[in-house]
Design a protein around this motif. Structure first.
Motif, short mmCIF file in Angstrom:
data_model
loop_
_atom_site.label_atom_id
_atom_site.label_comp_id
_atom_site.label_asym_id
_atom_site.label_seq_id
_atom_site.Cartn_x
_atom_site.Cartn_y
_atom_site.Cartn_z
N LYS A 68 0.81 -1.21 0.00
CA LYS A 68 0.00 0.00 0.00
C LYS A 68 0.84 1.27 0.00
N SER A 69 2.15 1.13 0.24
CA SER A 69 3.04 2.30 0.23
C SER A 69 3.68 2.52 -1.14
N MET A 70 3.49 1.60 -2.07
CA MET A 70 4.09 1.72 -3.39
C MET A 70 3.43 2.85 -4.19
N VAL A 71 4.23 3.51 -5.00
CA VAL A 71 3.74 4.54 -5.92
C VAL A 71 4.33 4.22 -7.29
N LYS A 72 3.51 3.68 -8.18
CA LYS A 72 3.98 3.26 -9.50
C LYS A 72 4.63 4.43 -10.24
N ASN A 88 36.76 13.74 7.27
CA ASN A 88 36.47 12.74 6.24
C ASN A 88 35.09 12.96 5.64
N ARG A 89 34.99 12.77 4.32
CA ARG A 89 33.74 12.95 3.61
C ARG A 89 33.38 11.66 2.89
N PHE A 90 32.16 11.18 3.09
CA PHE A 90 31.71 9.95 2.48
C PHE A 90 30.46 10.23 1.64
N SER A 91 30.47 9.76 0.40
CA SER A 91 29.33 9.96 -0.49
C SER A 91 28.28 8.88 -0.26
N LEU A 92 27.04 9.30 -0.11
CA LEU A 92 25.91 8.40 0.14
C LEU A 92 24.88 8.57 -0.97
N ASN A 93 24.46 7.47 -1.58
CA ASN A 93 23.41 7.49 -2.60
C ASN A 93 22.25 6.63 -2.15
N LEU A 94 21.03 7.06 -2.45
CA LEU A 94 19.82 6.33 -2.11
C LEU A 94 19.07 5.94 -3.38
N THR A 95 18.44 4.78 -3.37
CA THR A 95 17.64 4.32 -4.50
C THR A 95 16.19 4.17 -4.09
N VAL A 96 15.28 4.78 -4.85
CA VAL A 96 13.84 4.66 -4.63
C VAL A 96 13.23 3.98 -5.85
N TYR A 97 12.43 2.96 -5.61
CA TYR A 97 11.80 2.21 -6.69
C TYR A 97 10.32 2.04 -6.38
N GLU A 98 9.47 2.52 -7.29
CA GLU A 98 8.02 2.46 -7.12
C GLU A 98 7.59 3.06 -5.78
N GLY A 99 8.23 4.16 -5.40
CA GLY A 99 7.86 4.87 -4.18
C GLY A 99 8.41 4.29 -2.91
N TRP A 101 11.87 3.12 -0.71
CA TRP A 101 13.32 3.18 -0.56
C TRP A 101 13.85 1.75 -0.55
N VAL A 102 14.64 1.38 -1.56
CA VAL A 102 15.05 -0.01 -1.70
C VAL A 102 16.55 -0.24 -1.55
N GLY A 103 17.35 0.84 -1.55
CA GLY A 103 18.79 0.60 -1.45
C GLY A 103 19.59 1.84 -1.14
N LEU A 104 20.83 1.63 -0.72
CA LEU A 104 21.76 2.72 -0.49
C LEU A 104 23.17 2.26 -0.83
N GLU A 105 24.02 3.23 -1.09
CA GLU A 105 25.43 2.95 -1.38
C GLU A 105 26.28 3.92 -0.58
N ILE A 106 27.20 3.38 0.21
CA ILE A 106 28.11 4.21 0.98
C ILE A 106 29.32 3.36 1.36
N GLU A 107 30.48 3.96 1.38
CA GLU A 107 31.72 3.22 1.63
C GLU A 107 31.82 2.73 3.07
N LYS A 108 31.28 3.47 4.02
CA LYS A 108 31.41 3.15 5.43
C LYS A 108 30.05 2.70 5.98
N ASN A 109 30.03 1.61 6.75
CA ASN A 109 28.77 1.17 7.35
C ASN A 109 28.21 2.29 8.22
N ILE A 110 26.94 2.60 8.06
CA ILE A 110 26.37 3.75 8.77
C ILE A 110 26.41 3.57 10.28
#
Length: 223
Positions: A68-72, A88-99, A101-110
């Motif tokens: 019910k949270s999906m947005v096509k 130190n600076r770490f780049s963080l990217n987030l992935t959203v799919y169909e509304g 949040w399905v993934g993230l990318e970062i060099e250091k464990n949060i």
């Protein structure tokens, strides 16, 4: 091979919750649905994504809320979020799919961040990297289950064969499909890969009607 089955999944609570809560609240208003989902308990865990090189993680959902949270059609990447700790600076990217949040990318464990802050001055929203017409996504097209992750198909390789995760059973155990749509259990201890069902469609039906039970499967009984 055995590195796949190390502990690679963590609950989104405590320090993890605080990290993402702090980030989502600082994002522009169009992305505040991420904060809403976090506070509703929609997002449960983050896990190493074995499909991708580098430092990628996939997100697991509360099955009672995900559908019910999906947005096509609402799919994108949020890139160039900077996490700054000391100098130190770490780049963080987030992935959203169909509304969702399905993934993230970062060099250091949060979970390893302390005394940090975010810099969103270079934030960029890009098109999603998901390929809607991929062969694997076609295998699950039209299928739906609140107890399976059929949207974020994390790929990994074991013994030279590729699998696509559809259920994290935790403690290093997974349920996955191959490129023919067959369903397999990948069990940590003792290590084994076993065929559960030759049809992903039939397996989804079995999960939805309760004839396949995850706890019974893990305990060695038939689903």
């Amino acid at each position: 091979m055995f590195g796949l089955f190390k502990k690679t999944s963590w609950k989104i609570d405590g320090r993890a919750f605080d990290f993402f809560d702090k980030l989502f609240k600082q994002l522009p208003s169009e992305f505040h649905f991420l904060s809403d989902g976090l506070h509703k308990g929609l997002y449960r865990r983050f896990s190493v994504n074995h499909a991708l090189k580098g430092h990628h993680y996939s997100i697991s959902f509360d099955p009672s809320q995900s559908d019910k949270s999906m947005v096509k059609g609402n799919q994108f990447e949020l890139q160039n979020i900077l996490v700054i700790q000391n100098s130190n600076r770490f780049s963080l990217n987030l992935t959203v799919y169909e509304g969702l949040w399905v993934g993230l990318e970062i060099e250091k464990n949060i979970l390893d961040f302390t005394d940090f802050h975010f810099d969103l001055s270079q934030l960029r929203k890009d098109k999603s990297k998901f390929a809607a017409d991929s062969k694997i996504e076609k295998l699950v097209s039209g299928l739906s289950s609140t107890n399976l992750d059929l949207y974020n198909l994390s790929e990994f390789e074991v013994d030279g064969k590729c699998y696509y995760q559809i259920k994290d059973l935790e403690d290093g155990n997974f349920i996955a499909i191959d490129n023919k749509g067959q369903v397999f259990g990948l069990i940590h201890d003792p290590f084994k890969i076993e065929l559960i069902n030759k049809s992903i469609k039939q397996f989804v039906d079995d999960v939805n009607d309760g004839s396949f039970d995850f706890e019974k499967y893990l305990s060695g009984q038939n689903g």
